[in-house]
Design a protein around this motif. Structure first.
Motif: not given
Length: 72
Positions: A27-33, A63-72
């Motif tokens: 999940v985080f790999g896809r978000l980062e790409r 970050c807002a769209r995906h419900g994550i923080t900048a640290r994720h």
């Protein structure tokens, strides 16, 4: 003053946590790409209509769209 960086690798026994860690990594790999694609669009000047047009705005929106923080 010199800075030192260290890394620790834990060798945990295989278990039920492995599948969840794999899914989380995917999940985080896809978000980062996806984030890097959006940032590259700014560099190229090919931002889609209605999308944020600055790097900071893209990161904040992402970050807002995906419900994550900048640290994720």
């Amino acid at each position: 003053m010199a800075e030192i960086t260290t890394t620790t690798r834990l060798r945990l026994p295989a278990g039920p946590h492995d599948a969840e860690l794999d899914r989380t990594g995917q999940v985080f790999g896809r978000l980062e790409r996806l984030l890097h694609v959006r940032l590259r669009a700014i560099d190229r000047g090919t931002v889609a209509e209605g999308e944020p047009a600055t790097r900071n705005a893209v990161k904040t929106d992402f970050c807002a769209r995906h419900g994550i923080t900048a640290r994720h």
